[in-house]
Write a protein that holds these residues in place. Sequence first.
Motif, PDB file in Angstrom:
ATOM      1  N   TYR A 130       0.838  -1.207   0.000  1.00 54.20           N
ATOM      2  CA  TYR A 130       0.000   0.000   0.000  1.00 54.20           C
ATOM      3  C   TYR A 130       0.869   1.251   0.000  1.00 54.20           C
ATOM      4  O   TYR A 130       1.668   1.464   0.927  1.00 54.20           O
ATOM      5  N   PRO A 131       0.709   2.112  -1.020  1.00 52.58           N
ATOM      6  CA  PRO A 131       1.446   3.391  -1.027  1.00 52.58           C
ATOM      7  C   PRO A 131       0.689   4.422  -0.178  1.00 52.58           C
ATOM      8  O   PRO A 131      -0.463   4.733  -0.445  1.00 52.58           O
ATOM      9  N   THR A 132       1.318   4.930   0.853  1.00 54.70           N
ATOM     10  CA  THR A 132       0.670   5.907   1.729  1.00 54.70           C
ATOM     11  C   THR A 132       0.644   7.281   1.062  1.00 54.70           C
ATOM     12  O   THR A 132       1.345   7.520   0.074  1.00 54.70           O
ATOM     13  N   SER A 133      -0.134   8.176   1.630  1.00 58.53           N
ATOM     14  CA  SER A 133      -0.240   9.535   1.090  1.00 58.53           C
ATOM     15  C   SER A 133       1.074  10.309   1.236  1.00 58.53           C
ATOM     16  O   SER A 133       1.269  11.327   0.580  1.00 58.53           O
ATOM     17  N   THR A 134       1.986   9.811   2.092  1.00 58.73           N
ATOM     18  CA  THR A 134       3.289  10.463   2.246  1.00 58.73           C
ATOM     19  C   THR A 134       4.282  10.012   1.185  1.00 58.73           C
ATOM     20  O   THR A 134       5.373  10.556   1.082  1.00 58.73           O
ATOM     21  N   GLY A 135       3.899   8.965   0.431  1.00 62.45           N
ATOM     22  CA  GLY A 135       4.797   8.427  -0.579  1.00 62.45           C
ATOM     23  C   GLY A 135       5.533   7.178  -0.126  1.00 62.45           C
ATOM     24  O   GLY A 135       6.163   6.499  -0.934  1.00 62.45           O
ATOM     25  N   PHE A 136       5.450   6.865   1.158  1.00 57.62           N
ATOM     26  CA  PHE A 136       6.088   5.642   1.671  1.00 57.62           C
ATOM     27  C   PHE A 136       5.208   4.451   1.329  1.00 57.62           C
ATOM     28  O   PHE A 136       3.995   4.488   1.526  1.00 57.62           O
TER      29      PHE A 136
END
Length: 151
Positions: free
Chosen positions: A115-121
Amino acid sequence: MQHLLEITRTNRRLLEKILNAHTLEQLNTVPEGFKNNLIWNVAHVVVTQQLLVYKLSGLPMMVSDEMVAKYRKGTQAEGIVSQEEVDKVKSLLFATLDQTEKDIEAGVFKSFQEYPTSTGFVLKSVEDAMNFNNFHEGIHLGYVLALKKAL
């Protein structure tokens, strides 16, 4: 992963203390300049932990679909939360972590949906999810402290 859970518990003890120190009216107040209130932020961290750790692992969550719809990312405080709902959120603060601890010990976390988080991680494992969750909960503790000052 025990140390990750202890960090989460520490953060949640602080959130519980704040919940206990405020009236229902204060918990529901959205101060000027904010989109959310104290109870939304606390319920949001409960829901997010369940989504990141359980849903992405393909496991059942301890929160209802209604609770997810009300407190997931992208939502905001709408309407007044009852004392009954506040009490439910308080109970889930630690019940969810106790269950996570049992499930780690039982080895139930076998798969994980990247899962790509909204922070980019990009989360690639349940351990990544627990680490990121602690980062996320720390952000919301900061919001809660700012909201508290604005009340």
